[in-house]
Write an enzyme that holds these catalytic residues in place. Structure first.
Site: not given
Ligand code: ASP
Length: 337
Positions: A186, A214
């Site tokens: 990330t 999600r």
């Protein structure tokens, strides 16, 4: 007269003490990172802060600095954002992103985005072109179309590495519905200008094998991303479910504001406590309102880099690292081997 000079000197001293070094700090994800991937992460994070810092010095605009830095990692397959984003259990890319401007408390976030290179730019459009904070896939997709974003042919963002990770996830023992794997990747950046304007942004593909739909912590204000000129700004990475429950970033900034501790200590304490309480890890990077930096993680690794001086970039990935990249010296050679 003497009194006036004294007051003037105190004022100058006060301003001097408050002087903020423009700073750009980025992370490239928390997790267990194989050493064979270190150099790719170093190059990507160092390039990101270099681009962001250049922008900050040229334009003085922390928003542009964060956007350009994150965009450079969104096209780099070494990171789990944009091209290189990890895959859902269905083998699709679903990306989340958020950007927040601490000078006016405006924020833009999106979730479930597919087939665009730069989710961070779309998050910025949400912030600047709509009245909303957070758009789900349909609204975000419509906005991207309206704003003329390029839509890539389906599957373009899914790299071989992401497909291999999903295959490993599928073959792993004990993989039941809901289990996910984080591999680090990330991306997130925070910039502060000389006037103390703070911007934070984060962009991710989430976790390998996540259920379609999600949503992680990245686009959740105060958990994965937050900036406020009165407190500072941070970007988080790691297991979104526990970062959300911890309201990690807001918790760190409140600790700094309500007590005398440094942002570095507050950030490390909060990450350690999260690990202890929920047995899941994560990390953060950011600055307090004076520009003091924080780099903290409870995962095995987290790649990071920052620049607050013209020729030097600090970077690392393991606990205790603080390597120096000299821009002039490294121009024509590979400094990372
Ligand atoms: N925090 C991200 C998420 O849970 C993943 C990560 O940072 O690796 O979606």
């Amino acid at each position: 007269m003497k009194q006036l000079i004294f007051i003037q000197s105190c004022f100058i001293l006060f301003i001097a003490c408050q002087a903020i070094d423009p700073t750009v700090i980025c992370h490239g994800g928390a997790g267990s990172v194989d050493p064979s991937r270190y150099v790719g992460k170093f190059k990507g994070t160092v390039l990101a802060v270099q681009l962001g810092y250049q922008k900050l010095k040229e334009s003085g605009n922390a928003l542009d600095a964060v956007e350009i830095a994150i965009k450079s990692m969104e096209v780099d397959e070494n990171f789990n954002a944009g091209y290189g984003a990890v895959l859902t259990s269905d083998g699709e890319v679903e990306m989340d992103a958020c950007i927040m401007d601490g000078s006016n408390m405006k924020v833009g976030a999106i979730t479930g985005m597919q087939d665009i290179f730069h989710p961070i730019t779309l998050a910025r459009r949400v912030m600047e072109k709509t009245k909303y904070n957070f758009l789900g896939p349909k609204g975000a997709m419509d906005l991207a179309k309206k704003e003329g974003f390029e839509f890539l042919p389906k599957g373009t963002l899914a790299t071989q590495r992401a497909k291999d990770s999903l295959e490993r996830w599928r073959q792993a023992q004990n993989v039941s519905l809901g289990e996910m794997v984080g591999e680090g990747g990330t991306v997130g950046c925070v910039a502060i200008d000389a006037n103390g304007n703070v911007v934070a942004g984060t962009s991710t593909g989430g976790l390998t094998g996540k259920m379609p739909g999600r949503i992680g912590d990245t686009p959740i204000v105060g958990a994965g991303t937050y900036a406020d000129n009165y407190m500072g700004g941070l970007s988080a990475t790691g297991t979104g479910e526990v970062i959300m429950k911890s309201v990690l970033i807001y918790d760190i900034l409140k600790r700094v504001n309500l007590t005398e501790i440094t942002i570095q200590k507050a950030a490390q304490d909060a990450c350690d406590e999260m690990l202890e309480r929920y047995e899941d890890d994560g990390g953060v990077i950011g600055v307090d309102r004076y520009g003091n930096t924080a780099i903290a993680f409870s995962s095995e690794q987290m790649s990071w880099a920052y620049q607050n001086k013209d020729n030097e970039i600090h970077y690392g990935i393991n606990k205790g690292d603080d390597f120096l990249y000299n821009i002039a010296e490294c121009k024509n050679k590979n400094c990372f081997v």
